[in-house]
Write a protein that holds these residues in place. Structure first.
Motif, mmCIF file in Angstrom:
data_model
loop_
_atom_site.group_PDB
_atom_site.id
_atom_site.type_symbol
_atom_site.label_atom_id
_atom_site.label_comp_id
_atom_site.label_asym_id
_atom_site.label_seq_id
_atom_site.Cartn_x
_atom_site.Cartn_y
_atom_site.Cartn_z
ATOM 1 N N TYR A 39 0.830 -1.211 0.000
ATOM 2 C CA TYR A 39 0.000 0.000 0.000
ATOM 3 C C TYR A 39 0.863 1.258 0.000
ATOM 4 O O TYR A 39 0.587 2.214 -0.730
ATOM 5 C CB TYR A 39 -0.910 -0.027 1.226
ATOM 6 N N LEU A 40 1.929 1.272 0.791
ATOM 7 C CA LEU A 40 2.786 2.451 0.878
ATOM 8 C C LEU A 40 3.542 2.694 -0.432
ATOM 9 O O LEU A 40 3.655 3.823 -0.898
ATOM 10 C CB LEU A 40 3.779 2.299 2.037
ATOM 11 N N ILE A 41 4.070 1.626 -1.020
ATOM 12 C CA ILE A 41 4.823 1.774 -2.268
ATOM 13 C C ILE A 41 3.888 2.070 -3.431
ATOM 14 O O ILE A 41 4.188 2.891 -4.300
ATOM 15 C CB ILE A 41 5.651 0.503 -2.546
ATOM 16 N N SER A 42 2.736 1.419 -3.455
ATOM 17 C CA SER A 42 1.678 1.578 -4.463
ATOM 18 C C SER A 42 2.260 1.510 -5.877
ATOM 19 O O SER A 42 3.116 0.689 -6.158
ATOM 20 C CB SER A 42 0.879 2.869 -4.214
ATOM 21 N N ASP A 43 1.802 2.390 -6.759
ATOM 22 C CA ASP A 43 2.267 2.344 -8.147
ATOM 23 C C ASP A 43 3.143 3.546 -8.487
ATOM 24 O O ASP A 43 3.172 4.014 -9.620
ATOM 25 C CB ASP A 43 1.070 2.270 -9.110
ATOM 26 N N LYS A 44 3.867 4.050 -7.486
ATOM 27 C CA LYS A 44 4.746 5.198 -7.709
ATOM 28 C C LYS A 44 5.929 4.845 -8.609
ATOM 29 O O LYS A 44 6.615 5.720 -9.122
ATOM 30 C CB LYS A 44 5.265 5.728 -6.372
ATOM 31 N N ILE A 45 6.201 3.560 -8.765
ATOM 32 C CA ILE A 45 7.314 3.076 -9.570
ATOM 33 C C ILE A 45 6.924 1.690 -10.082
ATOM 34 O O ILE A 45 5.992 1.072 -9.542
ATOM 35 C CB ILE A 45 8.607 3.002 -8.705
#
Length: 375
Positions: free
Chosen positions: A220-226
Motif C-alpha cells: 500500500y505504501l509503495i503503491s504504483d509510484k514506480i
C-alpha cells in the motif's frame, strides 16, 4: 613420423580472445585480471594463451588429427594466468579437453551476460522481513535475490534497503500491530520514499518474508509510484524464481448475504492458498464477497501474469462493493494468500476510489491488525 604441429594464433585471434574473456583468467574460480599488476597497479600483460587440444599432437591433450586443424581456432584457446596454464598442461589427465571446454564456455557466457547488464534498466532491490506469527525467524539471502534480479535488471546497489520488523509484544495484541504499523511507516519514509523520489531508478524488486498484514501495508505504501516487481519464496524449490508456466490461475468470485436488510459490515474473503470456512468469520459480518480458486495452494501463483490476473479481479470486486454499498466506508478483509498476492492487495488499492481496508489475521482465530486507506 614427425610431430603434427599447427599454426600459432595470430595477433587478431589473441585480441579477440582477450575481448571475449574480458582479460581475465578462464580457469574456474580464478578470474584474475591479467593486464594489471595486483600490487603496483602497473599496466602490463600477464596473460598466456593456452591450447585445449594442443597445437602439437605430442603436447598435452594433443590429437593426431585435430592438433594442426584447430591450433589457431579461438574456440580451442583459453586465456589463463601463468600458474593455471602450467597446472592444466602438467595434469592433462585431470584437466581434460571436456573439462577445459566447460570452463571456457561458462566463463565467456558469464562475461557476455554481465556486459548485457550494462544496458539493462536500473532496479533497486528491497528486502522486507519479519518473524512469521511473531516467532518464526526468517532470513533473506542477499546474494540469492541479487542473482534473480540480475537476469532482467541491473541492480542499483549491491545492498538495497532492508526493512526488518521484529517486535517483543504478543502477536495477537493491538499493541503489537500498532508498533508494527509505526515501524513499517517509519522505515518506508526513511529508506524507500527517497528512492521513489529519485528519477534515476526505473524499477523496484521487492522480496518479502513477513506476516501477511505487514506485506499488504508495504504494498500500500509503495503503491504504483514506480514499476514494482514482487517475488515469492517457493517452498518446493527453495527459490525466489517465478515459474514460466503456460497455465493461468482462474479466480472465482462469489457473494453471500447473511443480512441484506440493513448492511453494516461487508467482508472480503481471499481463499487463494487455503480455504477459509465462513464459520471462522466473525458473526457480525452481513455480506461476504469471496475471491477463491478451485484448488487453493500456497504455491498456486506461478508467474507475474497470475499476479496481474488477480489484481484485475481484486480491483473489480472492490469497485463492485463500492457500487453495491456506497455507504460502507470500511471493508473487512480475511486472507489465506501467498506473500506475492498480499503485496498486490496493498499495491492495487486505489485511494479515494475504494473503501478503507481493515485487515484480519488468523492465529487460532481471526483478529484485527492494520487498516489501509482513507487518508
Amino acid at each position: 613420423m614427425g610431430e603434427n604441429r599447427g599454426k600459432k594464433p595470430t595477433e587478431k585471434i589473441k585480441m579477440m580472445l582477450c575481448a571475449v574473456t574480458a582479460g581475465r583468467c578462464e580457469f574456474e574460480g580464478c578470474n584474475k585480471y591479467l593486464f594489471e599488476d595486483n600490487l603496483t597497479c602497473e599496466l602490463l600483460n600477464l596473460s598466456e594463451v593456452a591450447h585445449n587440444i594442443a597445437s602439437s599432437s605430442a603436447g598435452p591433450r594433443g590429437d593426431i588429427e585435430l592438433s594442426h586443424k584447430v591450433s589457431d581456432d579461438i574456440e580451442n584457446l583459453l586465456l589463463l594466468c601463468r600458474d593455471h596454464h602450467k597446472l592444466v598442461d602438467n595434469k592433462p589427465e585431470i584437466y581434460t579437453v571436456e573439462k577445459l571446454r566447460a570452463m571456457k564456455i561458462k566463463h565467456e557466457r558469464e562475461i557476455h551476460r554481465l556486459c548485457d547488464l550494462m544496458c539493462y534498466p536500473k532496479c533497486i532491490v528491497v528486502k522486507f522481513q519479519s518473524p512469521i506469527k511473531g516467532k518464526k525467524q526468517v532470513i533473506i539471502n542477499q546474494k540469492e535475490i541479487n542473482s534473480i534480479v540480475a537476469k532482467k535488471f541491473k541492480p542499483q546497489e549491491k545492498y538495497g534497503p532492508s526493512i526488518d520488523v521484529e517486535l517483543s509484544q504478543e502477536y495477537n495484541s493491538k499493541l503489537f500491530w500498532d508498533e508494527a504499523n509505526k515501524k513499517i511507516e517509519n522505515e518506508y519514509t526513511k529508506m524507500i520514499l527517497p528512492i521513489l523520489d529519485n528519477n534515476e531508478v526505473e524499477h523496484m524488486a521487492v522480496f518479502p518474508l513477513a506476516p501477511i498484514p505487514m506485506i499488504i501495508k508495504l504494498g500500500y505504501l509503495i503503491s504504483d509510484k514506480i514499476q514494482v516487481h514482487v517475488y515469492q519464496k517457493r517452498r518446493s524449490t527453495n527459490s525466489w524464481e517465478w515459474i514460466d508456466d503456460s497455465s493461468e490461475v482462474e479466480f472465482i468470485v462469489n457473494k453471500n448475504c447473511k443480512n441484506q436488510d440493513k448492511v453494516r459490515k461487508v467482508a472480503l474473503i481471499l481463499s487463494i492458498s487455503a480455504d477459509i470456512p465462513l464459520a471462522r468469520i466473525p458473526e457480525d459480518e452481513d455480506v461476504f464477497y469471496q475471491i477463491s480458486v478451485r484448488k487453493p495452494d500456497v504455491e498456486i501463483i506461478r508467474s507475474e501474469r497470475d499476479l496481474t490476473n488477480f489484481r484485475e479481479k481484486y480491483i473489480s470486486v472492490l469497485d463492485q462493493i463500492k457500487k453495491d454499498y456506497p455507504e460502507i466506508n470500511v471493508v473487512d478483509i480475511f486472507c489465506a494468500i501467498p506473500t506475492s498476492i498480499a503485496f498486490e492487495v496493498g499495491k492495487s488499492y486505489m485511494e479515494g476510489s475504494h473503501p478503507k481496508i481493515r485487515i484480519y489475521e488468523y492465529n487460532d482465530k481471526f483478529f484485527e491488525t492494520l487498516i489501509i486507506g482513507g487518508k
